[in-house]
Design an enzyme around this catalytic site. Structure first.
Site, PDB file in Angstrom:
ATOM      1  N   GLY A  15      18.321  35.697   3.571  1.00 28.94           N
ATOM      2  CA  GLY A  15      17.457  34.916   2.690  1.00 28.94           C
ATOM      3  C   GLY A  15      18.087  33.620   2.217  1.00 28.94           C
ATOM      4  CE  LYS A  26      19.678  36.136  -2.962  1.00 24.75           C
ATOM      5  NZ  LYS A  26      18.398  36.760  -3.365  1.00 24.75           N
ATOM      6  N   GLY A  84      10.549  38.967   8.062  1.00 23.80           N
ATOM      7  CA  GLY A  84      10.507  40.103   7.163  1.00 23.80           C
ATOM      8  C   GLY A  84      11.662  41.066   7.325  1.00 23.80           C
ATOM      9  CD  GLU A 163       6.130  45.724  -1.680  1.00 23.23           C
ATOM     10  OE1 GLU A 163       6.529  45.100  -2.694  1.00 23.23           O
ATOM     11  OE2 GLU A 163       6.900  46.397  -0.968  1.00 23.23           O
ATOM     12  NE  ARG A 341      51.521  21.666  -8.128  1.00 22.58           N
ATOM     13  CZ  ARG A 341      51.920  20.485  -7.659  1.00 22.58           C
ATOM     14  NH1 ARG A 341      52.745  19.730  -8.386  1.00 22.58           N
ATOM     15  NH2 ARG A 341      51.522  20.056  -6.488  1.00 22.58           N
ATOM     16  CG  HIS A 371      63.236  22.921 -23.193  1.00 23.72           C
ATOM     17  ND1 HIS A 371      63.650  23.468 -24.376  1.00 23.72           N
ATOM     18  CD2 HIS A 371      64.335  22.359 -22.644  1.00 23.72           C
ATOM     19  CE1 HIS A 371      64.946  23.249 -24.542  1.00 23.72           C
ATOM     20  NE2 HIS A 371      65.372  22.577 -23.509  1.00 23.72           N
ATOM     21  CE1 TYR A 374      56.704  19.214  -9.810  1.00 26.83           C
ATOM     22  CE2 TYR A 374      58.375  17.773  -8.859  1.00 26.83           C
ATOM     23  CZ  TYR A 374      57.262  18.584  -8.711  1.00 26.83           C
ATOM     24  OH  TYR A 374      56.713  18.777  -7.471  1.00 26.83           O
ATOM     25  CB  SER A 413      69.660  16.894 -21.231  1.00 25.99           C
ATOM     26  OG  SER A 413      69.779  18.170 -21.801  1.00 25.99           O
TER      27      SER A 413
END
EC number: 2.7.7.23
Length: 536
Positions: A15, A26, A84, A163, A341, A371, A374, A413
């Site tokens: 359908g 759908k 049908g 029906e 990621r 903290h 990256y 750091s």
């Protein structure tokens, strides 16, 4: 399910689903991490069918691609023209090959994601027990408007499915409806399908007419009433899609709690159907677990986490974190506000802390990135520490490059690690360094930037400012003006452009930072290296 009779399954998914108002078929819309069709296939899996066919039409390429990826054993059957449900079953039977007359054929709509394996198993069991030619799964509901009615005789045998538009006044009062789920004996089904016509307003072959043909031929037709009418509800628009999603969410969360998981607030917890949770896990509020995420015993997830296809080890803690296709080791701590990621692997008892992003990063046991960092395209050994604001510079504008950090390494750091680069075991880098060349094991890599002190600069160049007043209060006496012969080394007078720049209301103090490493260990200093420690 064990049965002496082979079972074939046909799922009707041709359908268009116009009420979804979507370019996607759908049956490919998702709830609880699976498409509607995938949910139906999963429920039908309990039947252990020898053969399964899915009838496709609208969006056939997309549906066939989904089947090839997620259920390659299933045969997609193309219904070129929508003639049908009866025609669709006839096309599918032809594709499935020869069936023995006593084989069982189960027909399911592809848009009924709430159907359970238990319901389908019970349907087939009753079908076999009563040796029926057909068994209809029915439901009793308060408002049957719009549904086909199941009409029974005085003995309870099914006489017909009428029906709604064809129902007379007496039939319209019946509350037992046809759900569109059937179990058939293959021989009687094939005989009845061959006698279907399209002599109706829609010009289609109705599968419901098969029931009438079987009754007329003297074949026994039964019905099984589903315990929960909600199971049989189809999804025709996005409102119904959301409603079905809520039901599935409640089912999944309840099952998790009964299996030993603490869900602090079920109302704000979303767990996909393919997520696995071991006992004694805790899921805090506003947490979303998607895909094939696995959480091991004793782990605590949330609040406010979104994990997709992520594995969490025993006893780990994950707080306010987003992770996709990542691995978090046993006893590790992640978050808050971390983003793992794809390709991230954090070892046992490791740490990824606040505002850290990782990608394709393999971090060894007990390694910490506390903290503001990256870490991308990297391999880091065990027990290493990555200092605050460190960046693994992995992209040169054309290609990605890898950084390799050994074990027991201390990255100071604000270090920039420009890939490709290797830092050997036990090595240190100084705070603020840009590392472009390999660092041997046990070495200290420092990129020096000589610090220059100009005494009295604030009092002369920012007179009247808060900083100048603070300096005066501290007993600093301003030397003579710039250009004074007594101070030939002072900076020259500002240019016209410099003079035009407004003096800010407040200037922060200049930090007198050591050029030697800030390791991020939180220690006051490392023996023999003053100022080598830094905050974590």
């Amino acid at each position: 399910m064990t049965s002496s009779r082979p079972v074939a399954v046909i799922i009707l998914a041709a359908g268009e689903g116009k009420r979804m108002r979507s370019t996607r078929p759908k049956v490919l819309h998702h709830i609880a991490g699976r498409s509607l069709l995938h949910h139906v296939l999963s429920a039908a899996g309990a039947l252990a069918a020898a053969r399964t066919a899915v009838v496709v039409g609208h969006g056939r390429e997309q549906v066939a691609a989904m089947l090839a990826e997620q259920a390659p054993e299933v045969v997609p059957v193309v219904q070129d023209r929508q003639h049908g449900t009866g025609h669709a079953v006839r096309v599918a039977l032809a594709a499935l090959g020869e069936l023995a007359p006593g084989d069982t054929v189960v027909v399911l709509p592809g848009d009924t994601p709430l159907l359970t394996s238990a319901t389908l198993t019970a349907l087939v069991a009753q079908h076999h027990a009563r040796a029926a030619a057909a068994t209809v799964l029915s439901a009793v509901i308060d408002d049957a408007t719009g549904y086909g009615r199941v009409v029974r005789d005085g003995d309870g045998a099914v006489r017909a499915i009428v029906e709604h538009r064809d129902a007379d006044a007496a039939t319209a009062t019946i509350r037992e409806i046809n759900t569109g789920v059937y179990a058939f004996a293959a021989g009687p089904l094939q005989t009845a399908l061959a006698r279907l016509t399209r002599d109706n307003a829609q010009g289609e072959e109705y599968l419901t007419d098969v029931v009438g043909l079987l009754v007329a031929a003297g074949q026994p037709v039964a019905a099984r009433v589903v315990d929960d009418p909600g199971e049989a509800g189809g999804v025709n628009d996005r409102v119904q899609l959301a409603a079905a999603g809520r039901v599935l969410r409640d089912r999944i969360v309840e099952a998790a709690m009964r299996a030993g998981t603490t869900v602090v607030d079920p109302r704000t917890t979303w767990i996909d159907a393919d997520v696995t949770l071991e006992p004694d896990t805790t899921i805090a509020p506003n947490t979303f677990l998607h895909g094939r995420t696995h959480v091991a015993r004793g782990a605590v997830i949330g609040p406010e986490c979104t994990l997709t296809d992520t594995t969490v080890g025993a006893g780990a803690t994950v707080l306010r974190t987003t992770a996709e296709r990542a691995e978090i080791g046993a006893g590790a701590v992640v978050g808050p506000y971390s983003h793992l990621r794809p390709g991230t692997r954090l070892g046992r008892e490791g740490k990824i802390g606040s505002f850290v992003e990782t990608k394709s990063a393999d971090l060894g046991n007990q390694t910490k990135v506390p903290h503001l960092a990256y870490v991308g395209d990297a391999v880091v050994g065990e027990r290493s520490n990555i200092g605050c604001t460190t960046v693994f510079v992995n992209y040169d504008g054309v290609a990605k490059h890898r950084t390799v950090i050994g074990s027991d390494v201390r990255i100071g750091s604000d270090t920039m690690l420009v890939a490709p680069v290797t830092v050997g075991d036990g090595a240190y880098t100084g705070a603020g360094s840009v590392i472009r060349e390999d660092v041997p094991p046990g070495a200290l890599a420092v990129r020096e930037g000589r610090q220059r002190i100009i005494e009295g600069w604030v009092s002369r160049r920012r007179p009247g400012s808060p900083a100048a007043r603070a300096a005066a209060a501290a007993g600093v006496q301003a030397p003579g003006s710039v250009g004074d012969p007594e101070h030939p080394d002072e900076m020259p007078q500002p240019s016209a452009a410099e003079a035009a720049v407004p003096i800010p209301a407040h200037q922060g103090d200049v930090a007198h930072r050591s050029e030697l490493p800030h390791t991020g260990e939180g220690e006051a200093g490392i023996a023999g290296i003053p100022g080598a420690g830094s905050r974590t």
